[in-house]
Design an enzyme around this catalytic site. Structure first.
Site, PDB file in Angstrom:
ATOM      1  N   SER A 143      -7.263 -12.015   8.919  1.00  0.00           N
ATOM      2  CA  SER A 143      -7.986 -11.583   7.710  1.00  0.00           C
ATOM      3  C   SER A 143      -9.444 -12.010   7.832  1.00  0.00           C
ATOM      4  O   SER A 143      -9.739 -13.021   8.492  1.00  0.00           O
ATOM      5  CB  SER A 143      -7.376 -12.256   6.469  1.00  0.00           C
ATOM      6  OG  SER A 143      -8.220 -12.090   5.350  1.00  0.00           O
ATOM      7  N   TYR A 156      -4.586 -19.742   2.303  1.00  0.00           N
ATOM      8  CA  TYR A 156      -4.519 -18.460   3.004  1.00  0.00           C
ATOM      9  C   TYR A 156      -5.610 -18.386   4.086  1.00  0.00           C
ATOM     10  O   TYR A 156      -5.336 -18.064   5.246  1.00  0.00           O
ATOM     11  CB  TYR A 156      -4.698 -17.336   1.985  1.00  0.00           C
ATOM     12  CG  TYR A 156      -4.664 -15.944   2.579  1.00  0.00           C
ATOM     13  CD1 TYR A 156      -3.472 -15.391   3.009  1.00  0.00           C
ATOM     14  CD2 TYR A 156      -5.827 -15.180   2.688  1.00  0.00           C
ATOM     15  CE1 TYR A 156      -3.433 -14.104   3.545  1.00  0.00           C
ATOM     16  CE2 TYR A 156      -5.805 -13.899   3.212  1.00  0.00           C
ATOM     17  CZ  TYR A 156      -4.606 -13.367   3.642  1.00  0.00           C
ATOM     18  OH  TYR A 156      -4.573 -12.097   4.170  1.00  0.00           O
ATOM     19  N   LYS A 160      -5.135 -18.177   8.141  1.00  0.00           N
ATOM     20  CA  LYS A 160      -5.590 -17.039   8.955  1.00  0.00           C
ATOM     21  C   LYS A 160      -6.568 -17.504  10.045  1.00  0.00           C
ATOM     22  O   LYS A 160      -6.600 -16.948  11.141  1.00  0.00           O
ATOM     23  CB  LYS A 160      -6.230 -15.970   8.057  1.00  0.00           C
ATOM     24  CG  LYS A 160      -5.215 -15.268   7.134  1.00  0.00           C
ATOM     25  CD  LYS A 160      -4.139 -14.518   7.887  1.00  0.00           C
ATOM     26  CE  LYS A 160      -3.266 -13.655   6.982  1.00  0.00           C
ATOM     27  NZ  LYS A 160      -2.235 -12.908   7.700  1.00  0.00           N
TER      28      LYS A 160
HETATM   29  N1  LIG Z   1      -4.152  -5.859   2.114  1.00  0.00           N
HETATM   30  C1  LIG Z   1      -5.227  -6.550   2.430  1.00  0.00           C
HETATM   31  O1  LIG Z   1      -6.284  -6.439   1.808  1.00  0.00           O
HETATM   32  C2  LIG Z   1      -5.196  -7.505   3.602  1.00  0.00           C
HETATM   33  C3  LIG Z   1      -6.412  -7.985   4.088  1.00  0.00           C
HETATM   34  C4  LIG Z   1      -6.420  -8.854   5.168  1.00  0.00           C
HETATM   35  C5  LIG Z   1      -5.239  -9.210   5.768  1.00  0.00           C
HETATM   36  N2  LIG Z   1      -4.057  -8.734   5.271  1.00  0.00           N
HETATM   37  C6  LIG Z   1      -2.828  -9.159   5.948  1.00  0.00           C
HETATM   38  O2  LIG Z   1      -2.081  -8.026   6.319  1.00  0.00           O
HETATM   39  C7  LIG Z   1      -0.709  -8.358   6.378  1.00  0.00           C
HETATM   40  C8  LIG Z   1       0.095  -7.327   5.602  1.00  0.00           C
HETATM   41  O3  LIG Z   1      -0.300  -7.367   4.257  1.00  0.00           O
HETATM   42  P1  LIG Z   1      -0.198  -6.105   3.272  1.00  0.00           P
HETATM   43  O4  LIG Z   1      -1.488  -6.003   2.591  1.00  0.00           O
HETATM   44  O5  LIG Z   1       0.369  -4.951   3.945  1.00  0.00           O
HETATM   45  O6  LIG Z   1       0.814  -6.715   2.202  1.00  0.00           O
HETATM   46  P2  LIG Z   1       2.170  -6.185   1.616  1.00  0.00           P
HETATM   47  O7  LIG Z   1       2.568  -7.198   0.599  1.00  0.00           O
HETATM   48  O8  LIG Z   1       2.076  -4.769   1.229  1.00  0.00           O
HETATM   49  O9  LIG Z   1       3.101  -6.308   2.885  1.00  0.00           O
HETATM   50  C9  LIG Z   1       3.429  -7.558   3.413  1.00  0.00           C
HETATM   51  C10 LIG Z   1       4.731  -7.425   4.082  1.00  0.00           C
HETATM   52  O10 LIG Z   1       5.102  -8.682   4.647  1.00  0.00           O
HETATM   53  C11 LIG Z   1       6.401  -8.987   4.191  1.00  0.00           C
HETATM   54  N3  LIG Z   1       6.581 -10.418   4.163  1.00  0.00           N
HETATM   55  C12 LIG Z   1       5.900 -11.336   3.468  1.00  0.00           C
HETATM   56  N4  LIG Z   1       6.407 -12.549   3.705  1.00  0.00           N
HETATM   57  C13 LIG Z   1       7.425 -12.361   4.578  1.00  0.00           C
HETATM   58  C14 LIG Z   1       8.348 -13.207   5.210  1.00  0.00           C
HETATM   59  N5  LIG Z   1       8.361 -14.525   5.009  1.00  0.00           N
HETATM   60  N6  LIG Z   1       9.267 -12.654   6.043  1.00  0.00           N
HETATM   61  C15 LIG Z   1       9.291 -11.331   6.280  1.00  0.00           C
HETATM   62  N7  LIG Z   1       8.448 -10.476   5.699  1.00  0.00           N
HETATM   63  C16 LIG Z   1       7.530 -10.997   4.873  1.00  0.00           C
HETATM   64  C17 LIG Z   1       6.504  -8.358   2.823  1.00  0.00           C
HETATM   65  O11 LIG Z   1       7.836  -8.209   2.400  1.00  0.00           O
HETATM   66  C18 LIG Z   1       5.809  -7.023   3.091  1.00  0.00           C
HETATM   67  O12 LIG Z   1       6.673  -6.086   3.700  1.00  0.00           O
HETATM   68  C19 LIG Z   1      -0.578  -9.779   5.833  1.00  0.00           C
HETATM   69  O13 LIG Z   1      -0.501 -10.676   6.925  1.00  0.00           O
HETATM   70  C20 LIG Z   1      -1.885  -9.980   5.083  1.00  0.00           C
HETATM   71  O14 LIG Z   1      -2.272 -11.329   5.049  1.00  0.00           O
HETATM   72  C21 LIG Z   1      -4.002  -7.891   4.193  1.00  0.00           C
END
Ligand SMILES: NC(=O)c1ccc[n+]([C@@H]2O[C@H](COP(=O)([O-])OP(=O)(O)OC[C@H]3O[C@@H](n4cnc5c(N)ncnc54)[C@H](O)[C@@H]3O)[C@@H](O)[C@H]2O)c1
Length: 252
Positions: A143, A156, A160
């Site tokens: 991130s 968080y 990261k």
């Molecule tokens: N959406 C954003 O703005 C953003 C920005 C930077 C980084 N990220 C990163 O991207 C990744 C995906 O996030 P997203 O935005 O798609 O979120 P989301 O909540 O839509 O998806 C996250 C997924 O991870 C799964 N998950 C969470 N904890 C888990 C665990 N312990 N075991 C198995 N599955 C687990 C959830 O069930 C879900 O399917 C994450 O690592 C998040 O930190 C997201």
């Protein structure tokens, strides 16, 4: 059913029933890979596999930080497809928003477990599968919060930053067989980030030089690059995919 020419490659993607993980799965299936998606919600995983194409996708349900689940997922991929080429550590969490002075250390531990230990465990298990077979690539979804501090999400952000460092460690140790890179997105429109833009998307988008927030396919595209031969000489890197928002850090 898809008509794309198969690449013969297989990707294991964690936390991929929705959001960015699903976007990555879609991008890799669209180019002809087969995928195994993991997550905690079996119904959501089943539905995702149906959408991706049951001829191209399988799922394994479980918690990403659970070692038995990590081992089982790799085992199932080997059973189903006979190989694994790419590991995408996407599962992540950020359950708290608040000052670091009041941060519950148990919550901080949980964040580390999901965001760092899961990736480490999946990398280990996949590495051992690679020892018996071909090499491959790892992409860790980090991130921008791991690159520069963001107030009120200390656990968080630090997790990261650790994931970005883990990427470099693995890139060193797993070379030349395996390339390891991370992607650091800014705000991507998913359930996870909804609170950051809901009801104010236009205003939020205006601070991005490219004029919009990210969508899962933006990260899918970046992952497709880092898991392709086009990035054959790239390892240990953190690709910031942020619509240019970091450019604004130098303004004002
Ligand atoms: N959406 C954003 O703005 C953003 C920005 C930077 C980084 N990220 C990163 O991207 C990744 C995906 O996030 P997203 O935005 O798609 O979120 P989301 O909540 O839509 O998806 C996250 C997924 O991870 C799964 N998950 C969470 N904890 C888990 C665990 N312990 N075991 C198995 N599955 C687990 C959830 O069930 C879900 O399917 C994450 O690592 C998040 O930190 C997201």
């Amino acid at each position: 059913m898809t008509t794309v020419e198969p690449t013969g490659k297989v990707a294991l993607i964690t936390g991929a029933s929705r959001g960015i993980g699903y976007g990555v799965a879609e991008a890799l299936v669209a180019r002809g890979d087969r995928v195994c998606i993991t997550g905690r919600n079996e119904d959501a995983l089943k539905e995702a596999v149906e959408q991706l194409g049951a001829d191209r996708a399988i799922y394994v349900a479980g918690k990403a930080h659970d070692e038995a689940h990590q081992a089982l997922a790799v085992e199932r991929v080997m059973e189903a497809f006979g190989r694994v080429d790419h590991l995408v550590n996407n599962a992540g969490t950020n359950p708290v928003f608040g000052p670091v002075a009041d941060l519950d250390l148990n919550v901080a531990r949980k964040v580390f477990e999901t965001n760092v230990i899961s990736a480490l465990g999946f990398a280990q298990k996949t590495w051992h599968a690679w020892q018996k077979d071909n090499g491959g690539t790892i992409v860790n979804i980090a991130s921008v919060a791991g690159v520069a501090p963001s107030p009120f999400i200390a656990a968080y952000g630090v997790s990261k930053a650790a994931l970005i460092n883990l990427t470099q460690q693995l890139a060193h140790e797993f070379a030349p067989k395996v390339r390891v890179n991370s992607i650091s997105p800014a705000v991507v429109k998913t359930k996870f980030a909804q609170a950051l833009y809901e009801g104010r998307e236009e205003e939020a988008a205006a601070s991005y030089p490219l004029g919009r927030l990210g969508v899962p396919s933006d990260i899918g595209g970046a992952t497709a690059f880092l898991t392709s031969e086009q990035s054959a000489w790239v390892t240990g890197q953190n690709l910031v995919v942020d619509g240019g928002i970091f450019l604004n850090a130098g303004v004002g």
